[in-house]
Design a protein around this motif. Structure first.
Motif: not given
Length: 292
Positions: A194, A198-199, A201-203, A205-206
């Motif tokens: 991540r 981070p941005p 990676h989080d997107q 995963m969502d």
């Protein structure tokens, strides 16, 4: 007067203790060395070397100034070396690409750069690190995964590329009539940490969760680690190099959840002079996107 040149005369005579040997070391004849040293002493208003029947000896002033003379000569050599390095480097485009983007994209972009720059240096690193390097000027431009925090850098439009799911060849998803992302629930998800961006990676995963898969991340930082984990049968990954992997018996590449798994890239740069190269790379990415 060329101060550095005359300081070289002084240091050579001081270290050799003899005008003839100093001249030989400098690959010169003795008269220019002797005359140059006198010129330096006249300029400084100090006697640096005492001429004797045995050769040459340092005066008190010469002994005190000798270390400083050595430093100035060394600094001048380093300065010229750095200037040469910078001159040679002006013809080399320094660019980076986000980790695990894939050999296909990297090779295509390198070929495109070869058409506009006589040389190139390429690095693969995290998106966060690439942006830091472009901001600091150690890279001219970079292809990064988006969304990401780019700060004051200039950015090209986002290009969306389809990715295949790379799964172990023995996994049931590879023979399913209608494979779905949720069929991968028993496998770990190989992806960069991540901290690499981070941005994005989080997107990602969502998007995977919205498609019915709650991924269990397995951080990897190299293509070798990724391939090993998938081939071992306990993980899946995403790749744009699906066609190139058809000869690898241990893995299978499937067009599963393409909207959720898409890769989003953009070119970032700082100096306006790299705008044309950035536009050319973006155009190359669009071509890859149309054929993927």
């Amino acid at each position: 007067m060329d101060l550095i040149r005359h300081l070289r005369f002084f240091v050579a005579v001081a270290e050799e203790g003899h005008f003839g040997e100093a001249a030989a070391r400098l690959e010169m004849t003795q008269p220019p060395v002797s005359q140059g040293l006198r010129r330096l002493e006249k300029q400084l208003g100090l006697q640096l070397i005492r001429r004797t029947t045995r050769g040459a000896e340092l005066t008190d002033a010469g002994r005190e100034l000798l270390p400083r003379a050595r430093l100035l000569i060394d600094d001048a050599s380093r300065f010229l070396g750095e200037a040469r390095r910078l001159h040679e480097h002006t013809e080399v485009l320094r660019w980076g690409v986000a980790s695990l983007v894939g050999a296909t994209i990297t090779a295509t972009l390198a070929r495109r750069i070869a058409g506009v720059a006589p040389g190139q240096d390429t690095v693969s690193a995290s998106t966060v690190n690439l942006i830091e390097q472009v901001s600091a000027g150690t890279l001219d431009l970079a292809v990064v995964e988006t969304p990401c925090v780019t700060g004051p850098l200039t950015t090209e439009p986002v290009v969306v590329l389809r990715r295949s799911v790379m799964a172990p060849a023995t996994h049931p998803v590879t023979t399913a009539a209608r494979p779905r992302l949720r069929h991968l629930a028993g496998l770990r998800f190989c992806h960069t940490p991540r901290s690499f961006n981070p941005p994005a990676h989080d997107q990602l995963m969502d998007r995977l969760r919205e498609s019915g898969l709650d991924p269990r991340p397995h951080p990897v930082t190299s293509a070798d680690q990724l391939m090993a984990a998938v081939a071992a049968g306990h993980a899946f990954a995403l790749t744009v190099d699906g066609d190139a992997l058809t000869t690898v018996d241990a893995v299978r590449c499937l067009p599963v959840g393409r909207d959720a798994t898409a890769l989003r890239l953009r070119v970032v740069y700082r100096e306006p002079g790299f705008s044309e190269v950035a536009e050319a790379l973006t155009a190359a990415l669009y071509r890859i996107g149309r054929t993927s």
